[in-house]
Design a protein around this motif. Sequence first.
Motif, PDB file in Angstrom:
ATOM      1  N   THR A 249      33.569  34.933  60.058  1.00 55.68           N
ATOM      2  CA  THR A 249      34.353  33.742  59.680  1.00 55.68           C
ATOM      3  C   THR A 249      33.750  32.867  58.616  1.00 55.68           C
ATOM      4  OG1 THR A 249      33.852  32.477  61.482  1.00 55.68           O
ATOM      5  CG2 THR A 249      35.790  33.852  61.826  1.00 55.68           C
ATOM      6  N   ALA A 346      36.798  32.880  65.626  1.00 56.56           N
ATOM      7  CA  ALA A 346      37.343  31.705  65.055  1.00 56.56           C
ATOM      8  C   ALA A 346      36.454  31.026  64.160  1.00 56.56           C
ATOM      9  CB  ALA A 346      38.065  30.739  65.917  1.00 56.56           C
ATOM     10  N   TYR A 436      46.877  34.916  65.200  1.00 55.67           N
ATOM     11  CA  TYR A 436      45.754  34.677  64.123  1.00 55.67           C
ATOM     12  C   TYR A 436      46.016  33.739  63.398  1.00 55.67           C
ATOM     13  CZ  TYR A 436      44.361  39.077  66.218  1.00 55.67           C
ATOM     14  OH  TYR A 436      43.590  40.061  66.948  1.00 55.67           O
ATOM     15  N   SER A 438      46.091  30.267  61.088  1.00 47.49           N
ATOM     16  CA  SER A 438      45.230  29.014  61.141  1.00 47.49           C
ATOM     17  C   SER A 438      46.252  27.667  61.411  1.00 47.49           C
ATOM     18  CB  SER A 438      44.426  28.868  59.669  1.00 47.49           C
ATOM     19  OG  SER A 438      43.471  29.934  59.273  1.00 47.49           O
ATOM     20  N   SER A 484      45.633  36.475  59.292  1.00 42.22           N
ATOM     21  CA  SER A 484      44.979  35.252  59.511  1.00 42.22           C
ATOM     22  C   SER A 484      45.348  34.341  58.391  1.00 42.22           C
ATOM     23  CB  SER A 484      43.375  35.527  59.435  1.00 42.22           C
ATOM     24  OG  SER A 484      43.043  36.083  58.561  1.00 42.22           O
TER      25      SER A 484
END
Length: 511
Positions: A249, A346, A436, A438, A484
Amino acid sequence: MSRLRLAGVTLATIAPLLAAVAPASAAAEPCSGPAASDEWPTFGRNLANTRTQEHPGDISPATTPTLQPVWSFSTGGSVNPFGDLNGTPIVSGGCVYLNTAGGDVIALDAKDGTELWRHHVTLDPGTVAGLGGTFVSSPAVTDDALLALVNQVGSPYVLALSRTPDADGEPRVLWRSEPIVEGPGYYTNATAVVTNGLLLAGFSPAEGDPDERGGLAIFDARTGRLLKRVYSIPQEALAEGYAGGGIWTAPAVDAGNGYAYAGTSNPYSKKIEHENTNAILKIDIDPRRRTFGEVVGSYKGLIEQYDPAVREAVDPLCEAAGEDPNLQLIAGDSAPCLQLDLDFGAPPNLFRDSTGRLLVGDLQKAGVYHAVDAGSMLPAWKATVGGSCAACNAAAWASHGGDVVGASSPVGTMLSLGSDDGAVQWASPIADGTHYQSTSIAGGVVFTVDNIGNLLAWDEASGVPLLRRPLQADADESAVGLASSGVAIASGMVIAAAGNDVVAYAPADLG
Protein backbone atom coordinates in the motif's frame (compact mmCIF):
# COMPACT_ATOMS: atom_id res chain seq x y z
CA MET A 1 21.32 49.69 -23.41
CA SER A 2 19.30 49.68 -26.63
CA ARG A 3 15.54 49.46 -26.57
CA LEU A 4 13.37 47.97 -29.34
CA ARG A 5 10.76 50.48 -30.59
CA LEU A 6 7.80 50.01 -32.94
CA ALA A 7 6.46 53.25 -34.38
CA GLY A 8 7.84 55.09 -31.38
CA VAL A 9 6.24 52.70 -28.86
CA THR A 10 8.47 50.67 -26.53
CA LEU A 11 8.16 46.87 -26.43
CA ALA A 12 7.50 47.15 -22.74
CA THR A 13 4.47 49.28 -23.52
CA ILE A 14 2.86 46.84 -25.95
CA ALA A 15 3.79 43.60 -24.14
CA PRO A 16 0.49 43.47 -22.22
CA LEU A 17 -1.40 43.95 -25.51
CA LEU A 18 0.52 41.14 -27.20
CA ALA A 19 -0.23 38.85 -24.27
CA ALA A 20 -3.92 39.67 -24.53
CA VAL A 21 -4.15 38.55 -28.15
CA ALA A 22 -1.82 35.53 -27.82
CA PRO A 23 -3.41 32.10 -28.39
CA ALA A 24 -5.04 30.71 -25.27
CA SER A 25 -3.04 27.49 -25.59
CA ALA A 26 0.17 29.48 -25.19
CA ALA A 27 -1.09 30.95 -21.96
CA ALA A 28 -2.14 27.73 -20.29
CA GLU A 29 -1.13 24.23 -21.30
CA PRO A 30 -3.31 21.37 -20.08
CA CYS A 31 -2.48 20.16 -16.56
CA SER A 32 -0.08 23.05 -15.94
CA GLY A 33 -2.27 25.08 -13.59
CA PRO A 34 -0.91 26.23 -10.24
CA ALA A 35 -1.34 24.04 -7.18
CA ALA A 36 -4.50 24.86 -5.24
CA SER A 37 -5.37 24.25 -1.59
CA ASP A 38 -8.55 22.33 -2.51
CA GLU A 39 -6.89 19.70 -4.72
CA TRP A 40 -6.45 15.98 -4.01
CA PRO A 41 -2.79 15.67 -5.06
CA THR A 42 -1.92 12.29 -3.58
CA PHE A 43 -3.64 9.00 -2.78
CA GLY A 44 -4.27 9.85 0.87
CA ARG A 45 -4.95 13.56 0.15
CA ASN A 46 -1.74 14.31 2.10
CA LEU A 47 1.37 12.46 3.24
CA ALA A 48 -0.28 11.47 6.53
CA ASN A 49 -2.99 9.62 4.57
CA THR A 50 -5.77 11.41 6.44
CA ARG A 51 -7.93 11.26 3.29
CA THR A 52 -9.64 14.44 4.50
CA GLN A 53 -10.29 17.53 2.37
CA GLU A 54 -10.01 20.62 4.55
CA HIS A 55 -11.40 22.90 1.80
CA PRO A 56 -14.74 21.28 0.90
CA GLY A 57 -16.44 24.23 -0.74
CA ASP A 58 -20.22 23.86 -0.36
CA ILE A 59 -20.12 20.19 0.60
CA SER A 60 -21.77 19.60 3.97
CA PRO A 61 -24.30 17.27 5.64
CA ALA A 62 -27.04 19.65 4.50
CA THR A 63 -25.99 19.76 0.84
CA THR A 64 -24.79 16.18 0.31
CA PRO A 65 -28.31 14.78 -0.36
CA THR A 66 -28.55 17.26 -3.27
CA LEU A 67 -25.38 16.09 -5.07
CA GLN A 68 -25.87 16.14 -8.84
CA PRO A 69 -23.54 14.95 -11.62
CA VAL A 70 -21.32 17.62 -13.18
CA TRP A 71 -19.53 15.30 -15.59
CA SER A 72 -18.75 11.64 -16.10
CA PHE A 73 -16.00 9.73 -17.88
CA SER A 74 -15.59 6.09 -18.88
CA THR A 75 -12.26 4.37 -19.47
CA GLY A 76 -13.95 2.41 -22.28
CA GLY A 77 -15.11 -0.66 -20.42
CA SER A 78 -17.45 -1.80 -23.18
CA VAL A 79 -14.47 -2.31 -25.50
CA ASN A 80 -11.76 -2.63 -22.83
CA PRO A 81 -12.69 -5.15 -20.14
CA PHE A 82 -9.50 -4.24 -18.28
CA GLY A 83 -10.35 -0.57 -17.84
CA ASP A 84 -11.03 -0.95 -14.11
CA LEU A 85 -9.99 1.88 -11.82
CA ASN A 86 -8.29 0.57 -8.70
CA GLY A 87 -7.17 3.84 -7.12
CA THR A 88 -8.41 7.20 -5.92
CA PRO A 89 -8.44 9.90 -8.64
CA ILE A 90 -5.54 12.35 -8.30
CA VAL A 91 -6.50 16.01 -8.80
CA SER A 92 -3.70 18.51 -9.39
CA GLY A 93 -3.02 21.54 -11.59
CA GLY A 94 -6.50 21.51 -13.11
CA CYS A 95 -6.39 17.84 -14.12
CA VAL A 96 -7.71 14.52 -12.88
CA TYR A 97 -5.27 11.63 -13.31
CA LEU A 98 -6.27 7.97 -13.49
CA ASN A 99 -4.52 4.62 -13.84
CA THR A 100 -6.35 1.61 -15.26
CA ALA A 101 -5.77 -2.08 -14.67
CA GLY A 102 -5.27 -2.49 -18.42
CA GLY A 103 -2.27 -0.16 -18.54
CA ASP A 104 -3.69 3.25 -19.46
CA VAL A 105 -2.63 6.49 -17.77
CA ILE A 106 -5.28 9.14 -18.42
CA ALA A 107 -5.51 12.89 -17.82
CA LEU A 108 -8.90 14.63 -17.71
CA ASP A 109 -9.85 18.27 -17.48
CA ALA A 110 -11.03 18.66 -13.87
CA LYS A 111 -13.72 21.17 -14.87
CA ASP A 112 -15.66 19.07 -17.37
CA GLY A 113 -14.07 15.59 -17.54
CA THR A 114 -12.76 16.00 -21.09
CA GLU A 115 -9.98 13.54 -21.90
CA LEU A 116 -6.80 15.56 -22.50
CA TRP A 117 -4.37 12.73 -23.09
CA ARG A 118 -3.93 8.99 -22.69
CA HIS A 119 -0.76 6.91 -22.55
CA HIS A 120 -0.82 3.13 -22.84
CA VAL A 121 1.92 1.07 -21.20
CA THR A 122 2.92 -2.09 -23.01
CA LEU A 123 4.66 -4.61 -20.81
CA ASP A 124 8.07 -5.97 -21.76
CA PRO A 125 8.07 -9.03 -24.03
CA GLY A 126 7.71 -12.26 -22.11
CA THR A 127 6.23 -10.57 -19.03
CA VAL A 128 2.70 -10.33 -17.64
CA ALA A 129 0.85 -8.00 -15.32
CA GLY A 130 0.62 -8.97 -11.69
CA LEU A 131 -2.44 -9.44 -9.53
CA GLY A 132 -4.81 -6.51 -10.07
CA GLY A 133 -3.47 -5.51 -13.49
CA THR A 134 -0.76 -3.23 -14.88
CA PHE A 135 -1.72 -0.43 -12.49
CA VAL A 136 -3.27 -1.27 -9.15
CA SER A 137 -3.59 2.11 -7.49
CA SER A 138 -3.15 5.85 -7.98
CA PRO A 139 -0.30 7.71 -9.69
CA ALA A 140 1.72 10.40 -7.90
CA VAL A 141 2.55 13.93 -9.09
CA THR A 142 5.53 16.23 -8.89
CA ASP A 143 5.75 19.76 -10.28
CA ASP A 144 6.35 18.50 -13.80
CA ALA A 145 5.84 14.74 -13.81
CA LEU A 146 3.30 12.01 -13.25
CA LEU A 147 4.79 8.90 -11.63
CA ALA A 148 3.19 5.47 -11.75
CA LEU A 149 4.23 2.01 -10.52
CA VAL A 150 4.04 -0.56 -13.33
CA ASN A 151 3.00 -3.94 -11.92
CA GLN A 152 5.12 -6.09 -14.24
CA VAL A 153 5.74 -9.51 -12.69
CA GLY A 154 9.43 -10.19 -12.10
CA SER A 155 10.57 -6.61 -12.68
CA PRO A 156 8.05 -3.92 -11.62
CA TYR A 157 9.27 -0.39 -12.25
CA VAL A 158 8.45 3.33 -11.98
CA LEU A 159 7.39 5.25 -15.09
CA ALA A 160 7.62 9.06 -15.26
CA LEU A 161 5.44 10.91 -17.77
CA SER A 162 5.22 14.64 -18.46
CA ARG A 163 2.08 16.18 -17.04
CA THR A 164 1.54 18.24 -20.19
CA PRO A 165 1.25 16.64 -23.66
CA ASP A 166 3.52 17.31 -26.62
CA ALA A 167 2.35 18.57 -30.02
CA ASP A 168 0.93 15.13 -30.83
CA GLY A 169 -1.26 15.17 -27.74
CA GLU A 170 0.80 12.51 -25.94
CA PRO A 171 2.76 12.97 -22.74
CA ARG A 172 6.51 12.43 -22.98
CA VAL A 173 8.21 9.54 -21.22
CA LEU A 174 10.68 11.35 -18.98
CA TRP A 175 12.34 8.27 -17.54
CA ARG A 176 11.89 4.66 -16.61
CA SER A 177 13.52 3.42 -13.43
CA GLU A 178 15.49 0.25 -12.95
CA PRO A 179 13.32 -2.48 -11.41
CA ILE A 180 11.78 -1.66 -8.03
CA VAL A 181 12.85 -5.22 -7.27
CA GLU A 182 13.83 -8.08 -9.55
CA GLY A 183 13.21 -11.80 -9.31
CA PRO A 184 10.66 -14.49 -10.19
CA GLY A 185 7.18 -13.57 -9.01
CA TYR A 186 7.99 -10.12 -7.60
CA TYR A 187 5.27 -7.50 -8.16
CA THR A 188 3.91 -4.22 -6.81
CA ASN A 189 0.35 -3.54 -5.67
CA ALA A 190 1.53 -0.39 -3.89
CA THR A 191 0.84 3.30 -4.48
CA ALA A 192 3.69 5.69 -5.25
CA VAL A 193 4.24 8.37 -2.60
CA VAL A 194 6.46 11.42 -3.21
CA THR A 195 8.03 13.30 -0.30
CA ASN A 196 11.01 15.66 -0.11
CA GLY A 197 12.21 14.71 -3.58
CA LEU A 198 11.96 10.98 -2.87
CA LEU A 199 9.58 8.41 -4.34
CA LEU A 200 8.55 5.49 -2.14
CA ALA A 201 7.42 2.25 -3.78
CA GLY A 202 6.39 -0.90 -1.93
CA PHE A 203 6.96 -4.36 -3.39
CA SER A 204 6.03 -7.97 -2.63
CA PRO A 205 7.35 -11.44 -3.48
CA ALA A 206 5.21 -14.10 -5.08
CA GLU A 207 2.43 -15.11 -2.70
CA GLY A 208 3.68 -17.85 -0.38
CA ASP A 209 7.28 -17.94 -1.67
CA PRO A 210 9.24 -19.23 1.36
CA ASP A 211 12.57 -17.87 0.05
CA GLU A 212 11.75 -14.19 -0.63
CA ARG A 213 10.80 -10.99 1.21
CA GLY A 214 9.06 -7.73 0.49
CA GLY A 215 9.97 -4.15 1.24
CA LEU A 216 10.14 -0.53 0.11
CA ALA A 217 12.27 0.98 -2.67
CA ILE A 218 13.36 4.63 -2.41
CA PHE A 219 14.02 6.53 -5.66
CA ASP A 220 15.07 10.04 -6.57
CA ALA A 221 11.71 11.40 -7.74
CA ARG A 222 13.39 13.74 -10.25
CA THR A 223 15.64 11.26 -12.05
CA GLY A 224 14.34 7.79 -11.16
CA ARG A 225 17.68 6.74 -9.67
CA LEU A 226 17.34 3.98 -7.07
CA LEU A 227 18.73 5.19 -3.76
CA LYS A 228 17.84 2.38 -1.36
CA ARG A 229 15.96 -0.88 -1.33
CA VAL A 230 14.67 -1.55 2.19
CA TYR A 231 13.68 -5.14 2.95
CA SER A 232 11.15 -5.83 5.68
CA ILE A 233 13.13 -8.91 6.75
CA PRO A 234 16.90 -8.49 7.26
CA GLN A 235 19.29 -10.62 5.22
CA GLU A 236 20.45 -12.61 8.24
CA ALA A 237 16.84 -13.46 9.14
CA LEU A 238 16.12 -14.50 5.54
CA ALA A 239 19.08 -16.89 5.80
CA GLU A 240 17.47 -18.37 8.92
CA GLY A 241 14.30 -19.22 6.99
CA TYR A 242 12.08 -16.17 7.60
CA ALA A 243 10.19 -14.88 4.55
CA GLY A 244 7.26 -12.71 3.41
CA GLY A 245 6.50 -9.21 4.61
CA GLY A 246 5.44 -7.58 1.34
CA ILE A 247 4.30 -3.94 1.32
CA TRP A 248 1.07 -3.55 -0.64
CA THR A 249 0.00 0.00 0.00
CA ALA A 250 0.80 3.71 0.25
CA PRO A 251 3.03 4.40 3.27
CA ALA A 252 2.09 7.27 5.58
CA VAL A 253 4.85 9.85 5.97
CA ASP A 254 5.85 12.03 8.91
CA ALA A 255 7.57 14.61 6.71
CA GLY A 256 8.68 16.77 9.62
CA ASN A 257 10.68 13.99 11.24
CA GLY A 258 11.60 12.06 8.12
CA TYR A 259 9.95 8.69 8.71
CA ALA A 260 7.64 6.52 6.62
CA TYR A 261 5.24 3.98 8.11
CA ALA A 262 4.15 0.92 6.15
CA GLY A 263 2.11 -2.18 6.93
CA THR A 264 3.50 -5.55 5.92
CA SER A 265 2.00 -8.82 4.75
CA ASN A 266 1.96 -12.21 6.41
CA PRO A 267 4.96 -14.54 6.79
CA TYR A 268 5.70 -16.89 3.91
CA SER A 269 7.89 -19.03 6.11
CA LYS A 270 5.66 -21.92 7.16
CA LYS A 271 6.68 -22.59 10.75
CA ILE A 272 8.28 -19.33 11.95
CA GLU A 273 7.06 -15.73 11.89
CA HIS A 274 9.37 -12.71 11.83
CA GLU A 275 8.48 -9.69 13.97
CA ASN A 276 8.41 -7.53 10.82
CA THR A 277 5.68 -9.58 9.13
CA ASN A 278 2.03 -8.80 9.98
CA ALA A 279 3.53 -5.59 11.30
CA ILE A 280 3.73 -1.81 10.97
CA LEU A 281 7.27 -0.72 10.08
CA LYS A 282 8.95 2.62 10.77
CA ILE A 283 11.47 3.41 8.02
CA ASP A 284 14.02 6.24 8.03
CA ILE A 285 13.66 8.31 4.84
CA ASP A 286 15.94 11.23 5.81
CA PRO A 287 19.08 11.00 3.59
CA ARG A 288 21.04 13.07 6.12
CA ARG A 289 20.90 10.36 8.76
CA ARG A 290 23.14 7.34 9.11
CA THR A 291 20.05 5.12 9.33
CA PHE A 292 18.57 6.35 6.01
CA GLY A 293 16.83 3.47 4.26
CA GLU A 294 16.63 1.24 7.32
CA VAL A 295 13.79 -0.18 9.40
CA VAL A 296 14.25 1.66 12.70
CA GLY A 297 11.16 0.40 14.53
CA SER A 298 8.26 -2.00 14.22
CA TYR A 299 5.00 -2.96 15.85
CA LYS A 300 3.83 -6.55 15.66
CA GLY A 301 0.13 -7.07 14.94
CA LEU A 302 -1.83 -10.25 15.49
CA ILE A 303 0.04 -13.41 14.56
CA GLU A 304 -0.99 -15.73 11.73
CA GLN A 305 -3.06 -17.95 14.00
CA TYR A 306 -4.73 -14.83 15.49
CA ASP A 307 -4.21 -16.00 19.08
CA PRO A 308 -1.05 -17.39 20.75
CA ALA A 309 -3.06 -20.22 22.32
CA VAL A 310 -4.13 -21.40 18.88
CA ARG A 311 -0.56 -21.31 17.64
CA GLU A 312 0.55 -23.38 20.60
CA ALA A 313 -2.15 -25.94 19.87
CA VAL A 314 -1.25 -26.36 16.19
CA ASP A 315 2.54 -26.27 16.62
CA PRO A 316 2.91 -30.07 16.89
CA LEU A 317 0.87 -30.61 13.70
CA CYS A 318 2.80 -27.84 11.96
CA GLU A 319 6.12 -29.41 12.96
CA ALA A 320 5.04 -32.87 11.85
CA ALA A 321 3.87 -31.59 8.47
CA GLY A 322 7.24 -30.05 7.72
CA GLU A 323 7.38 -28.33 4.35
CA ASP A 324 5.30 -30.84 2.38
CA PRO A 325 4.02 -28.78 -0.62
CA ASN A 326 0.94 -31.00 -0.84
CA LEU A 327 -0.22 -29.53 2.45
CA GLN A 328 -0.17 -25.91 1.30
CA LEU A 329 -3.31 -23.94 0.57
CA ILE A 330 -3.78 -22.52 -2.92
CA ALA A 331 -2.99 -19.07 -1.50
CA GLY A 332 0.43 -20.31 -0.53
CA ASP A 333 -0.11 -20.34 3.22
CA SER A 334 0.31 -23.37 5.43
CA ALA A 335 -2.82 -25.37 6.25
CA PRO A 336 -1.26 -27.55 8.98
CA CYS A 337 0.19 -24.44 10.66
CA LEU A 338 -3.22 -22.73 10.41
CA GLN A 339 -1.85 -19.64 8.73
CA LEU A 340 -4.74 -17.23 8.14
CA ASP A 341 -3.12 -14.59 5.87
CA LEU A 342 -3.56 -11.68 8.29
CA ASP A 343 -1.67 -8.92 6.43
CA PHE A 344 -1.74 -5.23 7.12
CA GLY A 345 -3.32 -4.78 3.71
CA ALA A 346 -4.69 -1.25 4.26
CA PRO A 347 -2.67 2.00 4.05
CA PRO A 348 -1.76 3.41 7.49
CA ASN A 349 -2.97 6.78 8.84
CA LEU A 350 -1.05 9.31 10.91
CA PHE A 351 -3.14 11.29 13.42
CA ARG A 352 -2.90 12.85 16.90
CA ASP A 353 -4.77 11.98 20.06
CA SER A 354 -6.16 14.62 22.44
CA THR A 355 -2.76 15.05 24.11
CA GLY A 356 -1.09 15.85 20.79
CA ARG A 357 0.74 12.53 20.63
CA LEU A 358 1.36 11.37 17.06
CA LEU A 359 -0.10 7.92 16.39
CA VAL A 360 0.11 5.64 13.39
CA GLY A 361 -2.98 3.51 12.84
CA ASP A 362 -3.61 0.64 10.46
CA LEU A 363 -6.26 -1.97 9.76
CA GLN A 364 -5.19 -5.63 9.78
CA LYS A 365 -7.04 -8.37 7.89
CA ALA A 366 -7.67 -9.90 11.30
CA GLY A 367 -10.44 -7.29 11.63
CA VAL A 368 -8.48 -5.19 14.13
CA TYR A 369 -7.49 -1.52 13.82
CA HIS A 370 -4.19 -0.92 15.64
CA ALA A 371 -3.00 2.48 16.91
CA VAL A 372 0.69 2.82 17.78
CA ASP A 373 2.88 5.59 19.20
CA ALA A 374 4.72 6.84 16.10
CA GLY A 375 7.85 7.61 18.08
CA SER A 376 8.34 4.52 20.24
CA MET A 377 6.25 2.10 18.10
CA LEU A 378 4.65 0.87 21.33
CA PRO A 379 0.92 0.05 21.28
CA ALA A 380 -1.55 2.81 22.17
CA TRP A 381 -4.83 0.90 21.62
CA LYS A 382 -6.51 -1.57 19.31
CA ALA A 383 -10.14 -2.08 18.35
CA THR A 384 -11.88 -5.10 16.83
CA VAL A 385 -13.97 -3.76 13.96
CA GLY A 386 -14.64 -6.79 11.75
CA GLY A 387 -14.09 -10.48 11.22
CA SER A 388 -10.81 -12.25 10.49
CA CYS A 389 -10.70 -13.00 6.78
CA ALA A 390 -7.93 -13.48 4.21
CA ALA A 391 -9.82 -11.36 1.66
CA CYS A 392 -11.17 -8.73 4.07
CA ASN A 393 -10.23 -5.51 5.83
CA ALA A 394 -7.87 -3.99 3.25
CA ALA A 395 -9.69 -0.69 2.60
CA ALA A 396 -8.07 2.69 3.31
CA TRP A 397 -9.43 4.55 6.34
CA ALA A 398 -9.54 8.31 6.98
CA SER A 399 -8.75 10.42 10.03
CA HIS A 400 -10.17 13.79 11.08
CA GLY A 401 -11.20 15.76 14.15
CA GLY A 402 -10.14 13.21 16.75
CA ASP A 403 -11.66 10.20 15.00
CA VAL A 404 -10.58 7.54 12.53
CA VAL A 405 -13.28 6.42 10.13
CA GLY A 406 -13.43 3.52 7.70
CA ALA A 407 -15.04 0.36 6.46
CA SER A 408 -14.65 -3.13 7.89
CA SER A 409 -15.70 -6.50 6.49
CA PRO A 410 -16.73 -9.24 5.76
CA VAL A 411 -20.22 -7.83 6.40
CA GLY A 412 -19.41 -4.31 5.22
CA THR A 413 -19.77 -1.68 7.96
CA MET A 414 -18.70 1.97 8.18
CA LEU A 415 -17.34 2.85 11.64
CA SER A 416 -15.98 5.85 13.50
CA LEU A 417 -13.44 5.25 16.29
CA GLY A 418 -12.20 7.75 18.88
CA SER A 419 -8.51 8.52 18.40
CA ASP A 420 -7.78 8.35 22.15
CA ASP A 421 -8.96 4.82 22.86
CA GLY A 422 -10.53 3.30 19.75
CA ALA A 423 -14.03 3.41 21.22
CA VAL A 424 -16.75 3.05 18.59
CA GLN A 425 -18.48 6.42 18.06
CA TRP A 426 -20.96 5.04 15.55
CA ALA A 427 -21.39 2.17 13.10
CA SER A 428 -23.59 2.02 10.00
CA PRO A 429 -24.10 -0.87 7.57
CA ILE A 430 -22.77 -0.84 4.03
CA ALA A 431 -23.85 -4.45 3.48
CA ASP A 432 -21.76 -5.11 0.39
CA GLY A 433 -19.65 -7.95 1.76
CA THR A 434 -15.91 -7.68 1.29
CA HIS A 435 -15.28 -3.95 0.94
CA TYR A 436 -12.01 -2.72 -0.62
CA GLN A 437 -13.01 0.84 -1.50
CA SER A 438 -11.39 3.72 0.36
CA THR A 439 -13.04 6.17 2.76
CA SER A 440 -12.77 9.96 2.33
CA ILE A 441 -13.99 12.92 4.42
CA ALA A 442 -14.94 16.50 3.52
CA GLY A 443 -17.17 19.14 5.08
CA GLY A 444 -18.34 16.88 7.91
CA VAL A 445 -19.32 14.10 5.49
CA VAL A 446 -17.88 10.58 5.11
CA PHE A 447 -17.81 9.16 1.57
CA THR A 448 -17.14 5.77 -0.01
CA VAL A 449 -18.26 3.70 -3.00
CA ASP A 450 -19.67 0.20 -2.53
CA ASN A 451 -19.29 -2.98 -4.60
CA ILE A 452 -22.67 -2.42 -6.21
CA GLY A 453 -21.60 0.93 -7.64
CA ASN A 454 -23.33 3.29 -5.20
CA LEU A 455 -21.85 6.51 -3.90
CA LEU A 456 -22.52 6.45 -0.14
CA ALA A 457 -22.31 9.25 2.42
CA TRP A 458 -22.79 9.63 6.18
CA ASP A 459 -22.82 12.50 8.63
CA GLU A 460 -19.32 12.42 10.12
CA ALA A 461 -20.51 13.38 13.61
CA SER A 462 -23.51 11.08 13.99
CA GLY A 463 -23.20 8.35 11.36
CA VAL A 464 -26.64 9.16 9.95
CA PRO A 465 -26.80 8.06 6.27
CA LEU A 466 -27.05 11.02 3.90
CA LEU A 467 -26.80 9.57 0.40
CA ARG A 468 -27.03 6.35 -1.58
CA ARG A 469 -26.76 7.24 -5.25
CA PRO A 470 -26.11 4.65 -8.01
CA LEU A 471 -23.23 5.78 -10.19
CA GLN A 472 -24.68 3.68 -13.03
CA ALA A 473 -27.45 6.24 -13.37
CA ASP A 474 -24.91 8.97 -14.04
CA ALA A 475 -22.17 7.09 -15.91
CA ASP A 476 -21.68 5.76 -19.43
CA GLU A 477 -20.47 2.28 -18.47
CA SER A 478 -20.79 -0.17 -15.59
CA ALA A 479 -19.72 1.37 -12.30
CA VAL A 480 -19.82 -1.99 -10.54
CA GLY A 481 -16.53 -3.52 -9.49
CA LEU A 482 -14.82 -5.12 -6.52
CA ALA A 483 -11.75 -2.90 -6.54
CA SER A 484 -9.79 -0.54 -4.31
CA SER A 485 -11.20 2.57 -5.99
CA GLY A 486 -12.01 5.68 -4.01
CA VAL A 487 -13.44 9.18 -3.80
CA ALA A 488 -11.48 12.42 -4.18
CA ILE A 489 -12.97 15.74 -3.07
CA ALA A 490 -11.54 18.71 -4.96
CA SER A 491 -12.71 22.11 -6.28
CA GLY A 492 -15.98 21.66 -4.41
CA MET A 493 -16.74 18.40 -6.24
CA VAL A 494 -17.00 14.80 -5.10
CA ILE A 495 -15.12 12.79 -7.74
CA ALA A 496 -16.01 9.11 -7.38
CA ALA A 497 -14.33 6.21 -9.19
CA ALA A 498 -15.93 2.77 -9.52
CA GLY A 499 -15.60 0.04 -12.11
CA ASN A 500 -14.72 1.72 -15.42
CA ASP A 501 -16.22 5.09 -14.54
CA VAL A 502 -15.54 8.38 -12.84
CA VAL A 503 -18.39 10.71 -11.96
CA ALA A 504 -17.95 14.22 -10.54
CA TYR A 505 -20.77 15.54 -8.34
CA ALA A 506 -21.49 18.93 -6.84
CA PRO A 507 -24.30 20.19 -4.57
CA ALA A 508 -27.34 21.48 -6.40
CA ASP A 509 -27.72 25.24 -6.55
CA LEU A 510 -30.65 25.82 -4.24
CA GLY A 511 -30.51 29.56 -4.56
